[in-house]
Write a protein that holds these residues in place. Structure first.
Motif, PDB file in Angstrom:
ATOM      1  N   ASP A 108      37.115  -8.298  -5.263  1.00 54.93           N
ATOM      2  CA  ASP A 108      36.736  -9.391  -4.351  1.00 54.93           C
ATOM      3  C   ASP A 108      37.365  -9.263  -2.962  1.00 54.93           C
ATOM      4  OD1 ASP A 108      34.906 -10.775  -5.815  1.00 54.93           O
ATOM      5  OD2 ASP A 108      36.230 -12.409  -6.412  1.00 54.93           O
ATOM      6  N   PHE A 109      37.909  -8.109  -2.627  1.00 56.59           N
ATOM      7  CA  PHE A 109      38.549  -7.942  -1.321  1.00 56.59           C
ATOM      8  C   PHE A 109      37.613  -8.292  -0.171  1.00 56.59           C
ATOM      9  CE2 PHE A 109      42.481  -4.955  -1.452  1.00 56.59           C
ATOM     10  CZ  PHE A 109      43.086  -5.801  -2.368  1.00 56.59           C
ATOM     11  N   GLY A 110      36.339  -7.990  -0.307  1.00 57.26           N
ATOM     12  CA  GLY A 110      35.408  -8.163   0.808  1.00 57.26           C
ATOM     13  C   GLY A 110      34.849  -9.551   0.958  1.00 57.26           C
ATOM     14  N   HIS A 111      35.250 -10.471   0.088  1.00 55.92           N
ATOM     15  CA  HIS A 111      34.715 -11.828   0.198  1.00 55.92           C
ATOM     16  C   HIS A 111      35.241 -12.527   1.446  1.00 55.92           C
ATOM     17  CE1 HIS A 111      32.003 -12.932  -2.985  1.00 55.92           C
ATOM     18  NE2 HIS A 111      32.724 -12.249  -3.857  1.00 55.92           N
ATOM     19  N   THR A 112      34.370 -13.305   2.019  1.00 53.43           N
ATOM     20  CA  THR A 112      34.648 -14.044   3.252  1.00 53.43           C
ATOM     21  C   THR A 112      35.436 -15.307   2.939  1.00 53.43           C
ATOM     22  OG1 THR A 112      32.670 -15.381   2.981  1.00 53.43           O
ATOM     23  CG2 THR A 112      32.415 -13.276   4.137  1.00 53.43           C
ATOM     24  N   PRO A 113      35.885 -16.021   3.970  1.00 53.13           N
ATOM     25  CA  PRO A 113      36.367 -17.384   3.719  1.00 53.13           C
ATOM     26  C   PRO A 113      35.214 -18.260   3.217  1.00 53.13           C
ATOM     27  CG  PRO A 113      36.176 -16.969   6.079  1.00 53.13           C
ATOM     28  CD  PRO A 113      35.971 -15.657   5.399  1.00 53.13           C
ATOM     29  N   ASP A 120      26.883 -15.779   2.551  1.00 55.47           N
ATOM     30  CA  ASP A 120      25.493 -16.069   2.914  1.00 55.47           C
ATOM     31  C   ASP A 120      25.346 -16.244   4.425  1.00 55.47           C
ATOM     32  OD1 ASP A 120      24.895 -16.005   0.231  1.00 55.47           O
ATOM     33  OD2 ASP A 120      24.845 -18.187  -0.014  1.00 55.47           O
ATOM     34  N   ALA A 121      26.311 -16.953   5.038  1.00 56.23           N
ATOM     35  CA  ALA A 121      26.244 -17.191   6.478  1.00 56.23           C
ATOM     36  C   ALA A 121      26.378 -15.894   7.256  1.00 56.23           C
ATOM     37  CB  ALA A 121      27.340 -18.183   6.892  1.00 56.23           C
ATOM     38  N   LEU A 122      27.333 -15.042   6.859  1.00 55.83           N
ATOM     39  CA  LEU A 122      27.515 -13.775   7.560  1.00 55.83           C
ATOM     40  C   LEU A 122      26.321 -12.857   7.377  1.00 55.83           C
ATOM     41  CD1 LEU A 122      31.190 -12.439   7.417  1.00 55.83           C
ATOM     42  CD2 LEU A 122      29.849 -13.176   9.384  1.00 55.83           C
ATOM     43  N   HIS A 123      25.744 -12.860   6.177  1.00 54.39           N
ATOM     44  CA  HIS A 123      24.579 -12.008   5.945  1.00 54.39           C
ATOM     45  C   HIS A 123      23.429 -12.402   6.858  1.00 54.39           C
ATOM     46  CE1 HIS A 123      21.745  -9.420   3.913  1.00 54.39           C
ATOM     47  NE2 HIS A 123      20.952 -10.454   3.687  1.00 54.39           N
ATOM     48  N   GLU A 124      23.231 -13.697   7.019  1.00 53.79           N
ATOM     49  CA  GLU A 124      22.160 -14.171   7.907  1.00 53.79           C
ATOM     50  C   GLU A 124      22.450 -13.799   9.359  1.00 53.79           C
ATOM     51  OE1 GLU A 124      19.972 -18.393   9.165  1.00 53.79           O
ATOM     52  OE2 GLU A 124      21.222 -18.274   7.355  1.00 53.79           O
ATOM     53  N   LEU A 125      23.698 -13.945   9.775  1.00 56.77           N
ATOM     54  CA  LEU A 125      24.058 -13.617  11.156  1.00 56.77           C
ATOM     55  C   LEU A 125      23.943 -12.114  11.430  1.00 56.77           C
ATOM     56  CD1 LEU A 125      27.173 -15.939  11.361  1.00 56.77           C
ATOM     57  CD2 LEU A 125      25.124 -16.178  12.784  1.00 56.77           C
ATOM     58  N   ALA A 340      29.446 -23.017   6.867  1.00 57.84           N
ATOM     59  CA  ALA A 340      28.503 -22.106   7.522  1.00 57.84           C
ATOM     60  C   ALA A 340      28.499 -22.312   9.034  1.00 57.84           C
ATOM     61  CB  ALA A 340      27.100 -22.317   6.947  1.00 57.84           C
ATOM     62  N   GLN A 341      28.607 -23.565   9.476  1.00 59.12           N
ATOM     63  CA  GLN A 341      28.658 -23.834  10.914  1.00 59.12           C
ATOM     64  C   GLN A 341      29.907 -23.231  11.545  1.00 59.12           C
ATOM     65  OE1 GLN A 341      28.285 -27.982  12.134  1.00 59.12           O
ATOM     66  NE2 GLN A 341      29.294 -27.524  14.092  1.00 59.12           N
ATOM     67  N   ILE A 342      31.037 -23.331  10.864  1.00 52.12           N
ATOM     68  CA  ILE A 342      32.272 -22.756  11.393  1.00 52.12           C
ATOM     69  C   ILE A 342      32.111 -21.261  11.618  1.00 52.12           C
ATOM     70  CG2 ILE A 342      34.666 -22.176  10.769  1.00 52.12           C
ATOM     71  CD1 ILE A 342      34.857 -24.950   9.480  1.00 52.12           C
ATOM     72  N   LEU A 343      31.582 -20.548  10.624  1.00 52.18           N
ATOM     73  CA  LEU A 343      31.440 -19.101  10.762  1.00 52.18           C
ATOM     74  C   LEU A 343      30.383 -18.733  11.800  1.00 52.18           C
ATOM     75  CD1 LEU A 343      31.803 -17.712   7.137  1.00 52.18           C
ATOM     76  CD2 LEU A 343      33.456 -17.710   8.993  1.00 52.18           C
ATOM     77  N   SER A 344      29.317 -19.503  11.861  1.00 51.07           N
ATOM     78  CA  SER A 344      28.276 -19.227  12.863  1.00 51.07           C
ATOM     79  C   SER A 344      28.816 -19.433  14.279  1.00 51.07           C
ATOM     80  CB  SER A 344      27.076 -20.144  12.617  1.00 51.07           C
ATOM     81  OG  SER A 344      26.074 -19.933  13.576  1.00 51.07           O
ATOM     82  N   ASP A 380      33.992  -7.812  10.403  1.00 51.26           N
ATOM     83  CA  ASP A 380      35.278  -7.414   9.819  1.00 51.26           C
ATOM     84  C   ASP A 380      36.331  -8.504  10.063  1.00 51.26           C
ATOM     85  OD1 ASP A 380      34.300  -4.956   8.956  1.00 51.26           O
ATOM     86  OD2 ASP A 380      35.034  -3.870  10.717  1.00 51.26           O
ATOM     87  N   TYR A 381      36.364  -8.984  11.278  1.00 49.24           N
ATOM     88  CA  TYR A 381      37.370  -9.984  11.660  1.00 49.24           C
ATOM     89  C   TYR A 381      37.138 -11.293  10.905  1.00 49.24           C
ATOM     90  CZ  TYR A 381      40.494 -12.548  14.849  1.00 49.24           C
ATOM     91  OH  TYR A 381      41.515 -13.286  15.381  1.00 49.24           O
ATOM     92  N   LEU A 382      35.880 -11.740  10.856  1.00 46.85           N
ATOM     93  CA  LEU A 382      35.572 -13.000  10.191  1.00 46.85           C
ATOM     94  C   LEU A 382      35.775 -12.900   8.679  1.00 46.85           C
ATOM     95  CD1 LEU A 382      32.351 -14.110  12.120  1.00 46.85           C
ATOM     96  CD2 LEU A 382      34.612 -15.152  12.247  1.00 46.85           C
ATOM     97  N   ALA A 383      35.332 -11.803   8.082  1.00 45.17           N
ATOM     98  CA  ALA A 383      35.460 -11.653   6.630  1.00 45.17           C
ATOM     99  C   ALA A 383      36.919 -11.600   6.206  1.00 45.17           C
ATOM    100  CB  ALA A 383      34.725 -10.393   6.162  1.00 45.17           C
TER     101      ALA A 383
END
Length: 405
Positions: A108-113, A120-125, A340-344, A380-383
């Motif tokens: 699970d190292f690659g999981h986002t906050p 889902d939010a990062l994938h869409e972005l 999702a809004q925070i990450l976007s 990378d930074y967000l994840a």
């Protein structure tokens, strides 16, 4: 499911012929001298535990945002539970316990906050730039983004650990080169050009037990956390025939049990039932297919560590219950929307001004990159952010931050 207790590996220290052999590893991308005190897979496991990415898991959401309560699972506690189950399965099946544990610890190292909401939010972005996949991000972390060693980026893990990380859920390519679950993420393709992980084959049995341990762990602890939160009730669990039977058995044996102990009696029986089922099914598959090496396991054209048909149906019923009662609960959906809004907002801010990513190792070189490469660094930074850091970073840049409580 019947278990052959005579074939179990408890306490024997014996490694089966089909187990991965740390003394015959396919090696590391950058050759290193052997350790005098540890096997290659023990070294991998230890490197994983000492990473920044591992420490960050303690402040990343599993299902419930961490401020909701100290007793809910985080990515770190989930990971530890997966590793414990994986090691138990590996011991019973006479596999290499260190490899199974290492794959579980890194999965699970690659999981986002913010859990799957963040992914889902990062994938869409990132869709215009190839999308985001947490498994591919895990590979980026252990091969590129962890920057501790003098001679290489990443952890320089063995081929077997990297294979297990990438393929623990099965092959990524068919024998004819087509993606089994859509296109293979670019970070995985890029790494395989340097160090071929053989994406059309199955992973080792150690990686397979790590994968099914993930299912066992989160099915069980999401029920526990759901009951703790009040989003689940014991009455709701009656919708799953297996859980209804377990609860009836516990009530008959302990008619006056307090709710917290009642919950624990349910979940521990659930784990035991699923673990024993996997052991029995895997033993049957091993007897039928008779693999004589880890290579035979990889080329068996089927997963060996799996549930029986009956327990697979229980697994599906539990997932449906959790999806309808927890993952899509209105309160959870409200929090998901805020996360999702925070990450976007952060993604757009960093794309517009990369210098805002003050602690990112590549920040001084991003200005000259094309949009796709820049977006990947922003991802990378967000994840890599924890929930708490993402909320704080948003508060520093924007006047109003969504309330995730």
């Amino acid at each position: 499911m019947t278990i052959d207790t005579g074939a179990l590996g408890f306490g024997s220290g014996e490694r089966a012929a089909y187990a991965a052999n740390p003394w015959a590893s396919r090696g590391r991308l950058f050759p290193e001298p052997s350790s005098l005190t540890r096997s290659e897979f023990q070294r991998d496991r230890d490197r994983i535990v000492h990473t920044t990415a591992f420490r960050r898991l303690k402040h990343k959401t599993q299902v419930f945002i961490s401020p909701d309560g100290d007793h809910y699972r985080t990515r770190l506690t989930h990971t530890i539970e997966v590793a414990q189950i994986a090691r138990a399965l590996a011991r019973a099946l006479k596999l290499d316990e260190d490899l199974a544990e290492g794959v579980a610890l890194v999965h699970d190292f690659g999981h986002t906050p913010f859990g799957h909401t963040g992914e889902d939010a990062l994938h869409e972005l990132l869709e215009p730039y190839g999308g985001f996949d947490h498994n591919a991000q895990s590979l980026r972390i252990v091969t590129k983004l962890e920057r501790h060693y003098a001679e290489f980026d990443g952890l320089n893990l063995t081929w077997e650990s990297l294979e297990g990380l990438v393929k623990h859920n099965g092959p990524l390519l068919t024998k004819t080169g087509e993606g089994t679950r859509g296109p293979v993420p670019q970070p995985i393709r890029d790494y395989c050009e340097l160090h071929d992980l053989e994406l059309a084959s199955y992973a080792s049995l150690e990686a397979q037990v790590a994968a099914i341990s993930d299912d066992i762990a989160y099915n069980t602890h999401d029920i526990d956390d759901g009951l703790r939160s009040g989003l689940l009730t014991f009455e709701m669990l009656e919708d799953v025939p297996f859980l209804a039977k377990v609860m009836a058995d516990v009530r008959q044996r302990y008619p006056h049990l307090e709710p917290s102990r009642f919950t624990y009696e349910i979940t521990r029986r659930q784990i035991t039932h699923m673990v024993e089922d996997v052991i029995g099914v895997t033993q049957d598959n091993l007897r039928r297919l008779r693999p004589q090496s880890a290579h035979d396991v990889r080329n068996a054209d089927q997963v060996m560590a799996t549930f029986s048909g009956e327990v697979a149906e229980t697994d599906r019923c539990i997932k449906r219950l959790l999806f309808s009662r927890i993952y899509r609960h209105p309160e959870i959906m409200r929090i998901r929307a805020g996360a999702a809004q925070i990450l976007s907002d952060l993604f757009n801010a960093y794309m517009n001004d990369p210098t805002l990513m003050r602690s990112h190792y590549w920040v001084n070189h991003i200005a000259g990159l094309n949009e796709g490469a820049k977006a990947r660094h922003v991802a990378d930074y967000l994840a890599g952010m924890t929930d708490t850091y993402a909320v704080r970073a948003h508060g520093e840049l924007f006047d109003q931050t969504p309330d995730l409580r």
